[in-house]
Design a protein around this motif. Structure first.
Motif, PDB file in Angstrom:
ATOM      1  N   ALA A 195       0.834  -1.204   0.000  1.00  0.00           N
ATOM      2  CA  ALA A 195       0.000   0.000   0.000  1.00  0.00           C
ATOM      3  C   ALA A 195       0.869   1.253   0.000  1.00  0.00           C
ATOM      4  O   ALA A 195       0.591   2.223  -0.723  1.00  0.00           O
ATOM      5  N   LEU A 243       1.101   4.274  -2.942  1.00  0.00           N
ATOM      6  CA  LEU A 243       0.949   5.703  -2.682  1.00  0.00           C
ATOM      7  C   LEU A 243       2.163   6.488  -3.170  1.00  0.00           C
ATOM      8  O   LEU A 243       2.018   7.580  -3.742  1.00  0.00           O
ATOM      9  N   ASP A 270      -3.371  11.104   3.391  1.00  0.00           N
ATOM     10  CA  ASP A 270      -3.293   9.764   2.813  1.00  0.00           C
ATOM     11  C   ASP A 270      -2.685   8.753   3.770  1.00  0.00           C
ATOM     12  O   ASP A 270      -2.660   7.553   3.470  1.00  0.00           O
ATOM     13  N   ARG A 296      -4.090   7.778   6.250  1.00  0.00           N
ATOM     14  CA  ARG A 296      -5.208   6.938   6.703  1.00  0.00           C
ATOM     15  C   ARG A 296      -5.343   5.696   5.834  1.00  0.00           C
ATOM     16  O   ARG A 296      -6.043   4.746   6.193  1.00  0.00           O
ATOM     17  N   LEU A 297      -4.692   5.699   4.673  1.00  0.00           N
ATOM     18  CA  LEU A 297      -4.816   4.594   3.719  1.00  0.00           C
ATOM     19  C   LEU A 297      -3.753   3.520   3.925  1.00  0.00           C
ATOM     20  O   LEU A 297      -3.913   2.392   3.466  1.00  0.00           O
ATOM     21  N   ALA A 298      -2.677   3.867   4.591  1.00  0.00           N
ATOM     22  CA  ALA A 298      -1.585   2.918   4.824  1.00  0.00           C
ATOM     23  C   ALA A 298      -0.731   3.453   5.959  1.00  0.00           C
ATOM     24  O   ALA A 298      -0.818   4.631   6.315  1.00  0.00           O
ATOM     25  N   ASP A 332     -11.685   8.111  -2.991  1.00  0.00           N
ATOM     26  CA  ASP A 332     -11.391   7.370  -1.764  1.00  0.00           C
ATOM     27  C   ASP A 332     -12.049   8.032  -0.557  1.00  0.00           C
ATOM     28  O   ASP A 332     -12.542   7.346   0.353  1.00  0.00           O
ATOM     29  N   ASP A 352     -14.975   6.543   1.952  1.00  0.00           N
ATOM     30  CA  ASP A 352     -14.873   6.562   3.409  1.00  0.00           C
ATOM     31  C   ASP A 352     -16.099   7.228   4.039  1.00  0.00           C
ATOM     32  O   ASP A 352     -16.606   6.766   5.059  1.00  0.00           O
TER      33      ASP A 352
END
Length: 211
Positions: A8, A12, A36, A38-40, A157, A161
């Protein structure tokens, strides 16, 4: 040769390098600024490690180094054609193929019956409050950047969420209402009819595996 699966964090990083060459510190700061992380799991160390791996795999390449004052030397990387292809393949794969994930809430819900009702209610109310705050934060940030002209395609994204959090919040509200009204009986025992049913299924499954 088959491409290595991109993590992940690596995905990114490659996404950012589509915009312009960057050094790892700039990558980390940009990801944090955009939310971002929060995504990885994004830390300075993970960014440098991911960049080294991407360089070793030929997905990024060095375009220069610089040093400002007493700061450590910074190496700037750019995306390669191989990196662009790997990024496109991995993104399309993740978009098109559902993967089994293991979030914490379903795990906790599966075990909640084993704690007392009041502890479960208190925990669910705390989660409900935190979830409402999270939704307000996401919605506010989304509205601000959309108002200033950021294209919707760059915010899909965040939209996902928001809808996910809205659904979770609605479900929590319904669950808490059922607990308050007694529609969900926390002390209801498992009936013998189900015990018999489960025992029969277990026996049938065991029989099926007998060589």
């Amino acid at each position: 040769m088959a491409r290595k699966e991109l993590s992940a964090a690596a995905l990114l990083l490659l996404g950012l390098l589509h915009e312009q060459p960057m050094h790892p510190y700039q990558v980390h700061q940009t990801l944090k600024q955009r939310g971002d992380d929060r995504l990885a799991s994004i830390t300075p160390g993970s960014v440098y490690h991911a960049m080294d791996r991407l360089a070793a795999d030929g997905y990024v390449e060095v375009v220069g180094t610089d040093r400002e004052g007493n700061r450590p030397q910074r190496t700037t990387y750019r995306l390669t054609d191989a990196g662009r292809d790997a990024f496109a393949d991995r993104t399309a794969l993740l978009l098109g193929h559902p993967r089994r994930e293991h979030p914490c809430l379903p795990l906790a819900l599966s075990q909640a019956h084993a704690i007392d009702r009041q502890s479960a209610v208190d925990a669910l109310r705390a989660r409900r409050a935190a979830t409402a705050d999270e939704l307000a934060s996401y919605t506010s940030r989304y509205d601000v950047v959309r108002h200033h002209g950021l294209p919707r395609r760059l915010l899909l994204d965040v939209e996902y969420d928001i809808h996910r959090i809205e659904s979770e919040l609605a479900w929590l509200d319904g669950l808490l209402a059922d607990l308050d009204s007694g529609a969900l009986d926390w002390d209801e025992s498992v009936p013998q009819s189900f015990r018999d049913f489960a025992a029969a299924r277990s026996q049938a499954a065991a029989t099926d595996h007998v060589p």
